[in-house]
Write an enzyme that holds these catalytic residues in place. Structure first.
Site, PDB file in Angstrom:
ATOM      1  N   GLY A   1     -17.519 -29.895  57.152  1.00 19.88           N
ATOM      2  CA  GLY A   1     -17.307 -31.330  57.329  1.00 19.88           C
ATOM      3  C   GLY A   1     -18.521 -32.158  56.955  1.00 19.88           C
TER       4      GLY A   1
ATOM      5  N   HIS B   1     -19.330 -34.903  51.469  1.00 22.80           N
ATOM      6  CA  HIS B   1     -19.937 -35.743  50.436  1.00 22.80           C
ATOM      7  C   HIS B   1     -19.285 -35.393  49.099  1.00 22.80           C
ATOM      8  CE1 HIS B   1     -22.081 -32.110  49.441  1.00 22.80           C
ATOM      9  NE2 HIS B   1     -22.670 -32.060  50.624  1.00 22.80           N
TER      10      HIS B   1
ATOM     11  N   HIS C   1     -18.720 -31.691  48.161  1.00 23.30           N
ATOM     12  CA  HIS C   1     -17.549 -31.036  48.762  1.00 23.30           C
ATOM     13  C   HIS C   1     -16.272 -31.464  48.021  1.00 23.30           C
ATOM     14  CE1 HIS C   1     -20.146 -31.190  52.556  1.00 23.30           C
ATOM     15  NE2 HIS C   1     -19.916 -29.899  52.399  1.00 23.30           N
TER      16      HIS C   1
ATOM     17  N   SER D   1     -24.976 -32.021  53.753  1.00 25.91           N
ATOM     18  CA  SER D   1     -24.683 -32.692  55.027  1.00 25.91           C
ATOM     19  C   SER D   1     -25.962 -32.905  55.817  1.00 25.91           C
ATOM     20  CB  SER D   1     -23.715 -31.849  55.846  1.00 25.91           C
ATOM     21  OG  SER D   1     -22.561 -31.571  55.092  1.00 25.91           O
TER      22      SER D   1
ATOM     23  N   MET E   1     -26.995 -32.739  47.031  1.00 27.33           N
ATOM     24  CA  MET E   1     -26.280 -33.320  48.183  1.00 27.33           C
ATOM     25  C   MET E   1     -26.115 -32.271  49.263  1.00 27.33           C
ATOM     26  SD  MET E   1     -23.336 -35.658  46.518  1.00 27.33           S
ATOM     27  CE  MET E   1     -23.753 -36.994  45.421  1.00 27.33           C
TER      28      MET E   1
HETATM   29  P1  AMP Z   1     -20.908 -26.791  53.986  1.00 25.12           P
HETATM   30  O1  AMP Z   1     -19.955 -27.782  54.556  1.00 25.12           O
HETATM   31  O2  AMP Z   1     -22.285 -27.332  53.835  1.00 25.12           O
HETATM   32  O3  AMP Z   1     -20.843 -25.453  54.656  1.00 25.12           O
HETATM   33  O4  AMP Z   1     -20.444 -26.543  52.497  1.00 25.12           O
HETATM   34  C1  AMP Z   1     -19.107 -26.239  52.177  1.00 25.12           C
HETATM   35  C2  AMP Z   1     -19.024 -25.882  50.726  1.00 25.12           C
HETATM   36  O5  AMP Z   1     -19.500 -26.966  49.937  1.00 25.12           O
HETATM   37  C3  AMP Z   1     -19.893 -24.673  50.351  1.00 25.12           C
HETATM   38  O6  AMP Z   1     -19.201 -23.890  49.399  1.00 25.12           O
HETATM   39  C4  AMP Z   1     -21.111 -25.325  49.740  1.00 25.12           C
HETATM   40  O7  AMP Z   1     -21.790 -24.494  48.818  1.00 25.12           O
HETATM   41  C5  AMP Z   1     -20.485 -26.511  49.046  1.00 25.12           C
HETATM   42  N1  AMP Z   1     -21.482 -27.559  48.798  1.00 25.12           N
HETATM   43  C6  AMP Z   1     -22.312 -28.121  49.695  1.00 25.12           C
HETATM   44  N2  AMP Z   1     -23.141 -28.998  49.097  1.00 25.12           N
HETATM   45  C7  AMP Z   1     -22.820 -28.982  47.772  1.00 25.12           C
HETATM   46  C8  AMP Z   1     -23.316 -29.675  46.616  1.00 25.12           C
HETATM   47  N3  AMP Z   1     -24.312 -30.546  46.691  1.00 25.12           N
HETATM   48  N4  AMP Z   1     -22.743 -29.404  45.425  1.00 25.12           N
HETATM   49  C9  AMP Z   1     -21.727 -28.501  45.339  1.00 25.12           C
HETATM   50  N5  AMP Z   1     -21.208 -27.835  46.384  1.00 25.12           N
HETATM   51  C10 AMP Z   1     -21.749 -28.060  47.582  1.00 25.12           C
END
Ligand code: AMP
Length: 283
Positions: free
Chosen positions: A31, A34, A37, A188, A186
């Site tokens: 969650g 951005h 995601h 969270s 980017m």
């Molecule tokens: P998270 O919510 O941070 O666990 O991320 C969920 C998914 O989004 C994971 O597969 C992350 O690698 C991907 N993700 C997070 N930040 C980025 C970003 N800046 N660019 C591309 N994918 C991202």
């Protein structure tokens, strides 16, 4: 977009979709969504009939002194963004739904490869929490394809290895790193960066790019490059976690004659731990 808070509710709909022969794509997240995601959702949209996104801040992958309780939870605006991005189903379980027997006795999925190094070294148990929750989510959603960001390079590598080792019938796809205009990846957790630090945090990406240039110019003294790049982070006022020049597949320290190289870095700001990476192919 339909929202599900229970495993059984989501499964009922997905079973019907599967019987109709629809291809299911899945994007797991924690969650506070951005553009990075949402790009994963759009990528899943291109190759699947149904796109499922999950939002679950997984306590199992946070260390005791980490930010599980402070992690930004922005459910309402996340829903809005997912609707606009073409997500079909949002799975938003609570802790009881995901871990009905509690965390302590939860069965775990352990991937012994690539999990003790890099981020795993400074976050013991983190990847065990990731592989366990991703396995559970795969079992719940049973996707044909799951999309993960290259931003979390080590996580992507570990999940690929887990899926291969355990014969999981899912295609693991990678999505490029989404960045702010000045190059900051980017995340969270970027909301933890103070205004004063913000202009300086781009040093992480710049130090990785500096290494890439040196390697492309023929330098092969990897440990010296890692040290110099680490010093660049320290000089900019941050605490170094690691800067590593790795083999892109194994994540082991790169050898002089490796062709596919990934440079990974992590540093601490006052309240955040930021990661980034850059891959190069030598010819
Ligand atoms: P998270 O919510 O941070 O666990 O991320 C969920 C998914 O989004 C994971 O597969 C992350 O690698 C991907 N993700 C997070 N930040 C980025 C970003 N800046 N660019 C591309 N994918 C991202």
């Amino acid at each position: 977009m339909k929202v599900f808070h229970t495993v059984s509710g989501l499964r009922d709909d997905l079973n019907k979709d599967r019987r109709r022969g629809l291809r299911i794509g899945f994007v797991p997240t924690m969650g506070n969504l951005h553009q990075g995601h949402l790009a994963l959702v759009k990528q899943a949209r291109e190759t699947n009939d149904i796109v499922v996104c999950s939002i679950f801040v997984n306590a199992l992958q946070f260390g005791l002194n980490e930010d599980w309780d402070k992690y930004p939870r922005t459910y309402e605006s996340d829903c809005e963004k997912l609707r606009e991005s073409g997500c079909d189903y949002l799975f938003h379980p609570d802790d009881i739904e995901m871990y009905p027997n509690g965390l302590d006795t939860q069965s775990r999925v352990i991937c012994p490869t690539m999990t003790d190094m890099l981020c795993g070294a400074s976050r013991p148990g983190h990847f065990e929490g990731v592989t366990t929750v991703v396995s559970k989510l795969f079992n719940i959603v049973q996707p044909d394809e799951a999309v993960f960001g290259i931003k979390d390079y080590q996580q992507l590598a570990v999940i690929r290895r887990m899926a291969e080792d355990l014969c999981m019938p899912v295609q693991i796809s990678a999505a490029p790193i989404h960045r702010e205009a000045d190059g900051l990846a980017m995340s969270s957790r970027n909301s933890y960066i103070t205004d004063e630090e913000r202009p300086r945090v781009t040093v992480l990406k710049q130090s990785l790019e500096w290494i890439a240039e040196q390697i492309q110019d023929g330098s092969r003294d990897f440990s010296k490059l890692e040290q110099s790049a680490g010093q660049q982070l320290i000089d900019a006022g941050f605490a170094l976690d690691y800067i590593t020049i790795s083999n892109s597949k194994t994540l082991e320290p790169a050898a002089d004659d490796d062709i596919e190289i990934t440079i990974l870095g992590a540093m601490f700001t006052e309240k955040a731990r930021l990661i980034d990476n850059l891959s190069i192919v030598l010819n």
